[in-house]
Design an enzyme around this catalytic site. Structure first.
Site, PDB file in Angstrom:
ATOM      1  N   VAL A  53      32.207 -20.718 -32.899  1.00 24.41           N
ATOM      2  CA  VAL A  53      32.218 -22.119 -32.457  1.00 24.41           C
ATOM      3  C   VAL A  53      31.260 -22.236 -31.272  1.00 24.41           C
ATOM      4  CG1 VAL A  53      33.646 -24.014 -31.602  1.00 24.41           C
ATOM      5  CG2 VAL A  53      34.658 -22.302 -33.133  1.00 24.41           C
ATOM      6  N   ALA A  54      30.277 -23.103 -31.395  1.00 21.08           N
ATOM      7  CA  ALA A  54      29.333 -23.297 -30.281  1.00 21.08           C
ATOM      8  C   ALA A  54      29.153 -24.780 -29.964  1.00 21.08           C
ATOM      9  CB  ALA A  54      27.985 -22.646 -30.614  1.00 21.08           C
ATOM     10  N   HIS A  76      30.401 -18.656 -39.676  1.00 19.70           N
ATOM     11  CA  HIS A  76      29.633 -19.356 -38.629  1.00 19.70           C
ATOM     12  C   HIS A  76      29.774 -20.863 -38.842  1.00 19.70           C
ATOM     13  CE1 HIS A  76      26.933 -16.050 -36.910  1.00 19.70           C
ATOM     14  NE2 HIS A  76      27.771 -15.429 -37.727  1.00 19.70           N
ATOM     15  N   ASP A 127      25.088 -12.857 -30.545  1.00 18.58           N
ATOM     16  CA  ASP A 127      25.129 -13.673 -31.764  1.00 18.58           C
ATOM     17  C   ASP A 127      23.685 -13.874 -32.262  1.00 18.58           C
ATOM     18  OD1 ASP A 127      26.273 -15.466 -33.646  1.00 18.58           O
ATOM     19  OD2 ASP A 127      25.875 -17.181 -32.325  1.00 18.58           O
ATOM     20  N   HIS A 128      23.466 -13.679 -33.562  1.00 18.10           N
ATOM     21  CA  HIS A 128      22.122 -13.855 -34.150  1.00 18.10           C
ATOM     22  C   HIS A 128      21.039 -13.108 -33.383  1.00 18.10           C
ATOM     23  CE1 HIS A 128      23.395 -16.736 -37.176  1.00 18.10           C
ATOM     24  NE2 HIS A 128      24.114 -17.336 -36.234  1.00 18.10           N
ATOM     25  N   HIS A 166      25.349 -24.457 -39.124  1.00 16.32           N
ATOM     26  CA  HIS A 166      25.355 -24.550 -37.661  1.00 16.32           C
ATOM     27  C   HIS A 166      25.140 -25.996 -37.220  1.00 16.32           C
ATOM     28  CE1 HIS A 166      23.941 -20.161 -37.807  1.00 16.32           C
ATOM     29  NE2 HIS A 166      25.107 -20.138 -37.190  1.00 16.32           N
ATOM     30  N   GLY A 167      25.715 -26.370 -36.104  1.00 19.77           N
ATOM     31  CA  GLY A 167      25.491 -27.716 -35.549  1.00 19.77           C
ATOM     32  C   GLY A 167      26.498 -28.710 -36.092  1.00 19.77           C
TER      33      GLY A 167
HETATM   34  P1  13P Z   1      28.527 -24.340 -34.460  1.00 21.52           P
HETATM   35  O1  13P Z   1      27.508 -24.661 -33.402  1.00 21.52           O
HETATM   36  O2  13P Z   1      28.381 -25.180 -35.666  1.00 21.52           O
HETATM   37  O3  13P Z   1      29.913 -24.340 -33.922  1.00 21.52           O
HETATM   38  O4  13P Z   1      28.205 -22.849 -34.964  1.00 21.52           O
HETATM   39  C1  13P Z   1      28.279 -21.801 -34.071  1.00 21.52           C
HETATM   40  C2  13P Z   1      27.801 -20.551 -34.669  1.00 21.52           C
HETATM   41  O5  13P Z   1      27.982 -20.296 -35.833  1.00 21.52           O
HETATM   42  C3  13P Z   1      27.136 -19.584 -33.775  1.00 21.52           C
HETATM   43  O6  13P Z   1      26.616 -18.498 -34.477  1.00 21.52           O
END
Ligand code: 13P
Length: 286
Positions: free
Chosen positions: A230-231, A207, A81-82, A179-180
């Site tokens: 989702v992170a 994302h 990712d990224h 993100h976040g």
């Molecule tokens: P979140 O942390 O907002 O869920 O985003 C995750 C993400 O897009 C990882 O690339």
């Protein structure tokens, strides 16, 4: 078995659901994701950011993902990712990742196209899927920080040109997602998403999945989003569970007991996301 990401996304687009991509920073996170996918018969993408790949080591990530996929009897795509450089992308490809993202969204369109093309050439030569990004997604993702002034929504014409000229398999878009944790409830630009969808037949990726209301996620999926990242939700769930277990027994030395609490909490959160995306019961269709 590790499978390329593209067929998972093609099946999702056809089937009217999206596949969850969940970031991992530890063995427990990876096991929770793969075990939930197996329990729910859901396709899934296990991801590491560049920082997470550096922390865990790409070869260790691949070995663990392969072993867990085999243990739980469910295929998974393993994704960078990224990816923050050509070198990082090729290191992950050599190690056995089945999908890589190259994030050149901070570059000019011309440079983003040129560098993404290089990643596509290296990846496609060995059957690895590639995700690119156009427009800049706001927020914080590990060591990637994009503030409000730098963020920009995806331009439909640029997206079409980018997808066409790079040959990527999946396109990450900025349509009001971040993100976040959102400071206030986000409103996704569904008209922009529809316009991008009509202009290209590529798989579209959303994302910043944490905190987007379920109705908006569902609508975005009906408009053609095939993958949602989702992170923060899983990280926060894990940490909260660990804090809770340690608060109950501050002097415990039983790592397994504390981790089990964390794993169970994460599995419930992952299942909740899979329900929102409509991917439960779809793994046999891949
Ligand atoms: P979140 O942390 O907002 O869920 O985003 C995750 C993400 O897009 C990882 O690339």
């Amino acid at each position: 078995m590790l499978v390329p990401m593209k067929p998972l996304l093609d099946a999702a687009l056809k089937g009217g659901y999206a596949v969850g991509s969940f970031n991992v920073a530890s063995y427990e996170m990876m096991e929770s994701i793969i075990r939930t996918a197996a329990d729910c018969e859901s396709p899934v993408i296990v991801s590491t950011s560049s920082a997470e790949a550096r922390y865990l080591d790409p070869e260790v990530v691949v070995a663990a993902a392969r072993a867990l996929s085999h243990k739980y009897g469910t295929p998974i795509a393993l994704h960078l990712d990224h990816g923050d450089s050509f070198e990082m992308a090729t290191q992950c490809i050599r190690s056995g990742y089945t999908s890589v993202m190259y994030d050149g969204s901070h570059l000019s369109l011309h440079e983003n196209i040129a560098l993404t093309q290089q990643v596509v050439a290296a990846a496609h030569a060995v059957g690895v899927t590639v995700e690119g990004e156009i427009g800049r997604i706001q927020g914080v993702e590990d060591d990637l920080i994009v503030d409000e002034r730098e963020a920009s929504m995806t331009d439909v014409n640029e997206a079409t040109r980018f997808a066409h000229e790079t040959g990527i398999d999946a396109l990450a878009v900025a349509i009001g997602n971040a993100h976040g944790f959102y400071k206030s409830e986000p409103t996704l630009d569904m008209a922009r998403l529809s316009a991008i969808r009509s202009a290209t037949d590529i798989s579209i990726v959303l994302h910043g999945g944490t905190g987007i209301p379920a109705e908006q996620i569902k609508q975005a999926v009906t408009l053609g989003i095939a993958k949602i990242n989702v992170a923060s939700k899983i990280r926060r769930t894990f940490m909260n569970a660990l804090h809770g277990a340690l608060a109950e027994d501050p002097n415990t030395t039983e790592v397994r007991d504390v981790m089990t609490v964390g794993r169970e909490a994460m599995m419930a959160a992952i299942k909740e996301s899979m329900e929102m995306l409509g991917s439960i019961g779809k793994s046999s269709k891949v």
